[in-house]
Design a protein around this motif. Structure first.
Motif, PDB file in Angstrom:
ATOM      1  N   LEU A   1      39.998  36.989  35.292  1.00  0.00           N
ATOM      2  CA  LEU A   1      39.223  35.961  34.597  1.00  0.00           C
ATOM      3  C   LEU A   1      39.350  34.595  35.264  1.00  0.00           C
ATOM      4  O   LEU A   1      38.368  33.846  35.335  1.00  0.00           O
ATOM      5  N   ARG A   2      40.532  34.271  35.759  1.00  0.00           N
ATOM      6  CA  ARG A   2      40.705  32.970  36.408  1.00  0.00           C
ATOM      7  C   ARG A   2      39.835  32.865  37.659  1.00  0.00           C
ATOM      8  O   ARG A   2      39.153  31.851  37.866  1.00  0.00           O
ATOM      9  N   ALA A   3      39.848  33.909  38.479  1.00  0.00           N
ATOM     10  CA  ALA A   3      39.030  33.891  39.695  1.00  0.00           C
ATOM     11  C   ALA A   3      37.546  33.895  39.351  1.00  0.00           C
ATOM     12  O   ALA A   3      36.731  33.241  40.013  1.00  0.00           O
ATOM     13  N   ALA A   4      37.171  34.630  38.301  1.00  0.00           N
ATOM     14  CA  ALA A   4      35.768  34.662  37.881  1.00  0.00           C
ATOM     15  C   ALA A   4      35.306  33.280  37.441  1.00  0.00           C
ATOM     16  O   ALA A   4      34.196  32.842  37.781  1.00  0.00           O
ATOM     17  N   ALA A   5      36.157  32.573  36.696  1.00  0.00           N
ATOM     18  CA  ALA A   5      35.803  31.227  36.243  1.00  0.00           C
ATOM     19  C   ALA A   5      35.591  30.292  37.437  1.00  0.00           C
ATOM     20  O   ALA A   5      34.627  29.510  37.469  1.00  0.00           O
ATOM     21  N   GLU A   6      36.470  30.373  38.422  1.00  0.00           N
ATOM     22  CA  GLU A   6      36.323  29.520  39.604  1.00  0.00           C
ATOM     23  C   GLU A   6      35.043  29.848  40.363  1.00  0.00           C
ATOM     24  O   GLU A   6      34.371  28.960  40.889  1.00  0.00           O
ATOM     25  N   MET A   7      34.690  31.132  40.403  1.00  0.00           N
ATOM     26  CA  MET A   7      33.474  31.525  41.118  1.00  0.00           C
ATOM     27  C   MET A   7      32.224  31.033  40.388  1.00  0.00           C
ATOM     28  O   MET A   7      31.250  30.610  41.022  1.00  0.00           O
ATOM     29  N   TYR A   8      32.239  31.097  39.052  1.00  0.00           N
ATOM     30  CA  TYR A   8      31.103  30.553  38.294  1.00  0.00           C
ATOM     31  C   TYR A   8      30.980  29.047  38.501  1.00  0.00           C
ATOM     32  O   TYR A   8      29.873  28.507  38.638  1.00  0.00           O
ATOM     33  N   ARG A   9      32.120  28.365  38.543  1.00  0.00           N
ATOM     34  CA  ARG A   9      32.076  26.919  38.808  1.00  0.00           C
ATOM     35  C   ARG A   9      31.502  26.641  40.192  1.00  0.00           C
ATOM     36  O   ARG A   9      30.734  25.691  40.391  1.00  0.00           O
ATOM     37  N   ALA A  10      31.871  27.475  41.156  1.00  0.00           N
ATOM     38  CA  ALA A  10      31.338  27.302  42.516  1.00  0.00           C
ATOM     39  C   ALA A  10      29.837  27.548  42.541  1.00  0.00           C
ATOM     40  O   ALA A  10      29.106  26.855  43.259  1.00  0.00           O
ATOM     41  N   ALA A  11      29.362  28.523  41.772  1.00  0.00           N
ATOM     42  CA  ALA A  11      27.925  28.799  41.712  1.00  0.00           C
ATOM     43  C   ALA A  11      27.178  27.583  41.190  1.00  0.00           C
ATOM     44  O   ALA A  11      26.095  27.236  41.687  1.00  0.00           O
ATOM     45  N   MET A  12      27.758  26.901  40.192  1.00  0.00           N
ATOM     46  CA  MET A  12      27.108  25.700  39.660  1.00  0.00           C
ATOM     47  C   MET A  12      27.210  24.538  40.638  1.00  0.00           C
ATOM     48  O   MET A  12      26.307  23.708  40.729  1.00  0.00           O
ATOM     49  N   ALA A  13      28.311  24.482  41.393  1.00  0.00           N
ATOM     50  CA  ALA A  13      28.432  23.435  42.411  1.00  0.00           C
ATOM     51  C   ALA A  13      27.390  23.630  43.501  1.00  0.00           C
ATOM     52  O   ALA A  13      26.860  22.665  44.056  1.00  0.00           O
ATOM     53  N   ALA A  14      27.082  24.886  43.807  1.00  0.00           N
ATOM     54  CA  ALA A  14      26.124  25.184  44.875  1.00  0.00           C
ATOM     55  C   ALA A  14      24.679  24.988  44.435  1.00  0.00           C
ATOM     56  O   ALA A  14      23.836  24.554  45.226  1.00  0.00           O
ATOM     57  N   GLY A  15      24.369  25.320  43.188  1.00  0.00           N
ATOM     58  CA  GLY A  15      22.968  25.282  42.762  1.00  0.00           C
ATOM     59  C   GLY A  15      22.685  24.464  41.534  1.00  0.00           C
ATOM     60  O   GLY A  15      21.554  24.462  41.039  1.00  0.00           O
ATOM     61  N   GLY A  16      23.692  23.775  41.015  1.00  0.00           N
ATOM     62  CA  GLY A  16      23.500  22.994  39.814  1.00  0.00           C
ATOM     63  C   GLY A  16      23.711  23.848  38.569  1.00  0.00           C
ATOM     64  O   GLY A  16      23.624  25.079  38.622  1.00  0.00           O
ATOM     65  N   PRO A  17      23.988  23.209  37.432  1.00  0.00           N
ATOM     66  CA  PRO A  17      24.234  23.961  36.199  1.00  0.00           C
ATOM     67  C   PRO A  17      22.978  24.668  35.711  1.00  0.00           C
ATOM     68  O   PRO A  17      21.880  24.103  35.737  1.00  0.00           O
ATOM     69  N   GLN A  18      23.148  25.911  35.311  1.00  0.00           N
ATOM     70  CA  GLN A  18      22.071  26.715  34.722  1.00  0.00           C
ATOM     71  C   GLN A  18      22.573  27.253  33.386  1.00  0.00           C
ATOM     72  O   GLN A  18      23.766  27.545  33.249  1.00  0.00           O
ATOM     73  N   PRO A  19      21.685  27.422  32.407  1.00  0.00           N
ATOM     74  CA  PRO A  19      22.140  27.863  31.080  1.00  0.00           C
ATOM     75  C   PRO A  19      22.955  29.151  31.115  1.00  0.00           C
ATOM     76  O   PRO A  19      24.013  29.224  30.491  1.00  0.00           O
ATOM     77  N   GLU A  20      22.489  30.150  31.865  1.00  0.00           N
ATOM     78  CA  GLU A  20      23.197  31.428  31.864  1.00  0.00           C
ATOM     79  C   GLU A  20      24.538  31.334  32.583  1.00  0.00           C
ATOM     80  O   GLU A  20      25.505  32.009  32.195  1.00  0.00           O
ATOM     81  N   LEU A  21      24.615  30.522  33.626  1.00  0.00           N
ATOM     82  CA  LEU A  21      25.900  30.341  34.304  1.00  0.00           C
ATOM     83  C   LEU A  21      26.906  29.669  33.380  1.00  0.00           C
ATOM     84  O   LEU A  21      28.080  30.064  33.322  1.00  0.00           O
ATOM     85  N   CYS A  22      26.443  28.659  32.641  1.00  0.00           N
ATOM     86  CA  CYS A  22      27.328  27.992  31.688  1.00  0.00           C
ATOM     87  C   CYS A  22      27.786  28.970  30.611  1.00  0.00           C
ATOM     88  O   CYS A  22      28.959  28.979  30.226  1.00  0.00           O
ATOM     89  N   PHE A  23      26.868  29.796  30.140  1.00  0.00           N
ATOM     90  CA  PHE A  23      27.198  30.787  29.120  1.00  0.00           C
ATOM     91  C   PHE A  23      28.224  31.781  29.653  1.00  0.00           C
ATOM     92  O   PHE A  23      29.231  32.075  28.990  1.00  0.00           O
ATOM     93  N   ASN A  24      27.978  32.297  30.854  1.00  0.00           N
ATOM     94  CA  ASN A  24      28.902  33.280  31.427  1.00  0.00           C
ATOM     95  C   ASN A  24      30.283  32.677  31.657  1.00  0.00           C
ATOM     96  O   ASN A  24      31.310  33.338  31.425  1.00  0.00           O
ATOM     97  N   LEU A  25      30.316  31.435  32.110  1.00  0.00           N
ATOM     98  CA  LEU A  25      31.602  30.761  32.306  1.00  0.00           C
ATOM     99  C   LEU A  25      32.307  30.582  30.961  1.00  0.00           C
ATOM    100  O   LEU A  25      33.525  30.803  30.856  1.00  0.00           O
ATOM    101  N   ALA A  26      31.552  30.206  29.940  1.00  0.00           N
ATOM    102  CA  ALA A  26      32.146  30.052  28.610  1.00  0.00           C
ATOM    103  C   ALA A  26      32.735  31.366  28.111  1.00  0.00           C
ATOM    104  O   ALA A  26      33.825  31.397  27.530  1.00  0.00           O
ATOM    105  N   GLU A  27      32.032  32.474  28.365  1.00  0.00           N
ATOM    106  CA  GLU A  27      32.532  33.781  27.944  1.00  0.00           C
ATOM    107  C   GLU A  27      33.863  34.107  28.622  1.00  0.00           C
ATOM    108  O   GLU A  27      34.801  34.605  27.992  1.00  0.00           O
ATOM    109  N   VAL A  28      33.942  33.834  29.919  1.00  0.00           N
ATOM    110  CA  VAL A  28      35.175  34.106  30.667  1.00  0.00           C
ATOM    111  C   VAL A  28      36.311  33.221  30.154  1.00  0.00           C
ATOM    112  O   VAL A  28      37.443  33.681  29.955  1.00  0.00           O
TER     113      VAL A  28
END
Length: 308
Positions: free
Chosen positions: A176-203
């Motif tokens: 879960l820790r690595a998954a959270a960092e990867m979701y944060r990186a996805a938002m850093a690369a492409g900006g925040p998206q609703p589903e990315l924020c949701f998935n990060l919140a779930e993790v």
């Protein structure tokens, strides 16, 4: 109360991801993983909320049983691909075939007869290695390494999608820790998206970082105010944080966007009961029972209505 017209009012045998998870005995994150891989397919989607029919419940039960045998998603994916190679007319093996478990052997039957004229298609689980996930994860770079490799200001368009896909794989593997960092990186690369924020919140929620999860759910809603599943999940987190009145607001907000969201009625009714507002809860218990009479929580609704 004005009721929203739609498929759910006409056919209540539809299940949200949370209901499906409860019925087959897995965490809801597992159901989302199956949907992402295309193993279960929603009958419809409203406000980003997936509804599954009884046929997909049957598929989910087979997947849950395979998971209980200890098979990793990557292994299941390879075995399904093997079945499709041998039987190219089978587009969805889990939906079109019956998988019969015999100890550590999987027997595949089709219709009333055997798949193969000469006998059953036998897939021996003992021949599978359990290092598959480790091997697959070894090819996932760290977010920092991946972003550093890209030219500054010239990230490829697919980079956020690649990072999000890696995050989902890490989530499946339980890191879960690595998954959270990867979701944060996805938002850093492409900006925040609703589903990315949701998935990060779930993790973050599953990692017991409730305050951080709350903020990410809030962000998902800020980006899409009709993201009803984010509103309901936010309400559940607020309840765990002891903020029950705010949770009522979150559940009510989901219903303003999608009145036929049975899960929201369920959580709102329970919360109102817990706050001593049983009179207000009755309408939501009744609506929940009407919308989802086959829900795993339907019996609780009937009991609560009897008490009220």
């Amino acid at each position: 109360m004005n009721f929203e017209l739609g498929t759910l009012n006409l056919n209540a045998n539809r299940y949200t991801a949370a209901m499906l998870a409860e019925l087959v005995g897995v965490h809801v994150s597992r159901v989302r993983s199956w949907q992402r891989r295309g193993w279960i397919v929603p009958a419809e989607q409203q406000h980003r909320l997936a509804y599954f029919d009884f046929a997909e419940l049957t598929v989910a039960r087979q997947l849950a049983e395979l998971s209980r045998l200890g098979l990793a998603p990557k292994t299941i994916e390879r075995k399904l691909a093997e079945i499709q190679r041998r039987f190219p007319d089978v587009k969805r093996p889990l939906a079109e075939l019956t998988l019969v478990l015999d100890g550590r052997t999987l027997l595949v039957r089709r219709g009333n007869g055997l798949v193969e004229p000469g006998g059953q298609l036998r897939i021996d689980f003992d021949a599978l290695t359990h290092g598959d996930d480790e091997e697959d994860r070894s090819i996932i770079p760290s977010p920092a390494v991946f972003l550093a490799r890209e030219l500054p200001g010239a990230l490829e368009e697919a980079a956020p999608q690649r990072l999000a896909a890696w995050a989902a794989e890490l989530d499946e593997a339980g890191d879960l820790r690595a998954a959270a960092e990867m979701y944060r990186a996805a938002m850093a690369a492409g900006g925040p998206q609703p589903e990315l924020c949701f998935n990060l919140a779930e993790v973050l929620y599953r990692a017991d970082e409730l305050s951080a999860a709350r903020e990410r759910y809030f962000m998902a809603i800020e980006l899409d105010e009709d993201y009803v599943e984010a509103r309901v999940n936010l309400g559940c987190v607020l309840l765990e944080l002891g903020e029950r009145e705010l949770a009522v607001g979150a559940f009510s907000g989901a219903l303003r966007s999608h009145e036929a969201y049975a899960d929201a009625h369920y959580h709102l009714a329970r919360t109102l009961d817990d706050l001593g507002r049983g009179g207000e809860a009755v309408a939501h218990w009744q609506r929940f029972a009407e919308l989802s009479p086959e829900s795993p929580w339907a019996e609780e609704a009937r009991e609560r209505l009897g008490e009220n």
